[in-house]
Scaffold this motif. Structure first.
Motif, PDB file in Angstrom:
ATOM      1  N   PHE A  43       0.823  -1.206   0.000  1.00  0.00           N
ATOM      2  CA  PHE A  43       0.000   0.000   0.000  1.00  0.00           C
ATOM      3  C   PHE A  43       0.860   1.261   0.000  1.00  0.00           C
ATOM      4  CE2 PHE A  43      -2.274  -3.332   2.304  1.00  0.00           C
ATOM      5  CZ  PHE A  43      -3.399  -3.460   1.487  1.00  0.00           C
ATOM      6  N   ALA A  44       0.505   2.186  -0.864  1.00  0.00           N
ATOM      7  CA  ALA A  44       1.208   3.470  -0.927  1.00  0.00           C
ATOM      8  C   ALA A  44       0.190   4.587  -0.720  1.00  0.00           C
ATOM      9  CB  ALA A  44       1.905   3.636  -2.266  1.00  0.00           C
ATOM     10  N   HIS A  45       0.614   5.609  -0.010  1.00  0.00           N
ATOM     11  CA  HIS A  45      -0.258   6.747   0.278  1.00  0.00           C
ATOM     12  C   HIS A  45       0.533   8.011  -0.016  1.00  0.00           C
ATOM     13  CE1 HIS A  45      -3.450   8.993   2.203  1.00  0.00           C
ATOM     14  NE2 HIS A  45      -2.543   9.634   2.940  1.00  0.00           N
ATOM     15  N   SER A  46      -0.010   8.868  -0.870  1.00  0.00           N
ATOM     16  CA  SER A  46       0.671  10.098  -1.241  1.00  0.00           C
ATOM     17  C   SER A  46      -0.243  11.271  -0.940  1.00  0.00           C
ATOM     18  CB  SER A  46       1.013  10.061  -2.732  1.00  0.00           C
ATOM     19  OG  SER A  46       1.637  11.267  -3.102  1.00  0.00           O
ATOM     20  N   VAL A  47       0.317  12.340  -0.383  1.00  0.00           N
ATOM     21  CA  VAL A  47      -0.459  13.517  -0.010  1.00  0.00           C
ATOM     22  C   VAL A  47       0.238  14.752  -0.564  1.00  0.00           C
ATOM     23  CG1 VAL A  47      -1.280  14.916   1.909  1.00  0.00           C
ATOM     24  CG2 VAL A  47      -1.268  12.427   2.111  1.00  0.00           C
ATOM     25  N   THR A  48      -0.551  15.626  -1.181  1.00  0.00           N
ATOM     26  CA  THR A  48      -0.055  16.934  -1.617  1.00  0.00           C
ATOM     27  C   THR A  48      -0.999  17.980  -1.048  1.00  0.00           C
ATOM     28  OG1 THR A  48       0.846  16.023  -3.653  1.00  0.00           O
ATOM     29  CG2 THR A  48       0.498  18.401  -3.582  1.00  0.00           C
ATOM     30  N   LEU A  49      -0.443  18.910  -0.272  1.00  0.00           N
ATOM     31  CA  LEU A  49      -1.256  19.959   0.331  1.00  0.00           C
ATOM     32  C   LEU A  49      -1.416  21.113  -0.642  1.00  0.00           C
ATOM     33  CD1 LEU A  49       0.425  20.028   3.849  1.00  0.00           C
ATOM     34  CD2 LEU A  49      -1.747  18.973   3.246  1.00  0.00           C
ATOM     35  N   PRO A  50      -2.616  21.700  -0.665  1.00  0.00           N
ATOM     36  CA  PRO A  50      -2.804  22.869  -1.531  1.00  0.00           C
ATOM     37  C   PRO A  50      -1.981  24.052  -1.031  1.00  0.00           C
ATOM     38  CG  PRO A  50      -4.885  22.124  -0.549  1.00  0.00           C
ATOM     39  CD  PRO A  50      -3.793  21.287   0.017  1.00  0.00           C
ATOM     40  N   ALA A  51      -1.709  24.987  -1.897  1.00  0.00           N
ATOM     41  CA  ALA A  51      -0.904  26.150  -1.539  1.00  0.00           C
ATOM     42  C   ALA A  51      -1.729  27.243  -0.874  1.00  0.00           C
ATOM     43  CB  ALA A  51      -0.220  26.707  -2.789  1.00  0.00           C
TER      44      ALA A  51
END
Length: 144
Positions: A91-99
């Motif tokens: 399992f892979a989990h990727s997160v990108t926060l908005p600017a």
């Protein structure tokens, strides 16, 4: 001046998210303190308001705000990071926060400010609009 107790506990964060590792517990404890101080700097009377039975502000509501602030930063391995990924087994989990400012960690959102300042979003009310009636009033004549 004596140190004031934090406005939330690590167990509150765990109840809202999941059991924390020792490293995460340490980070959560630090950020709970930071969020508590941030709230007390902006609303200096928060402790008195929590104790006042006539004030609608409760310890649980304040804890909700602190937990949300902490959860905006604890899952990130690096404070201030805008993206990260974690892989556990298959399992892979990727997160990108908005600017956007409102999406950055440890930022007071509108709902959080409303908890302290009593501003409530208005309840939506249905509005109806009907066209003017057609001129059929004289089609049916009332006879006496």
């Amino acid at each position: 001046m004596a140190d004031l107790p934090d406005l939330a506990q690590v167990t509150d964060v765990e109840n809202a998210w999941r059991p924390l590792t020792n490293a995460e517990r340490s980070r959560a404890l630090h950020y709970i303190g930071q969020a508590s101080r941030m709230i007390r700097r902006r609303w200096r009377d928060v402790d008195q308001r929590i104790e006042d039975p006539n004030d609608r502000l409760t310890a649980a509501e304040v804890s909700d705000v602190v937990v949300a602030l902490v959860l905006s930063i604890v899952p990130s391995p690096t404070p201030g990071a805008r993206s990260w990924s974690q892989t556990t087994g298959p399992f892979a989990h990727s997160v990108t926060l908005p600017a956007a400012e409102a999406a950055r960690p440890m930022t007071l959102l509108d709902w959080m400010v409303a908890v302290f300042e009593g501003e409530e979003t208005p309840t939506p009310v249905a509005q109806f609009s009907f066209p003017d009636p057609p001129p059929f009033d004289n089609l049916f004549v009332l006879r006496e």
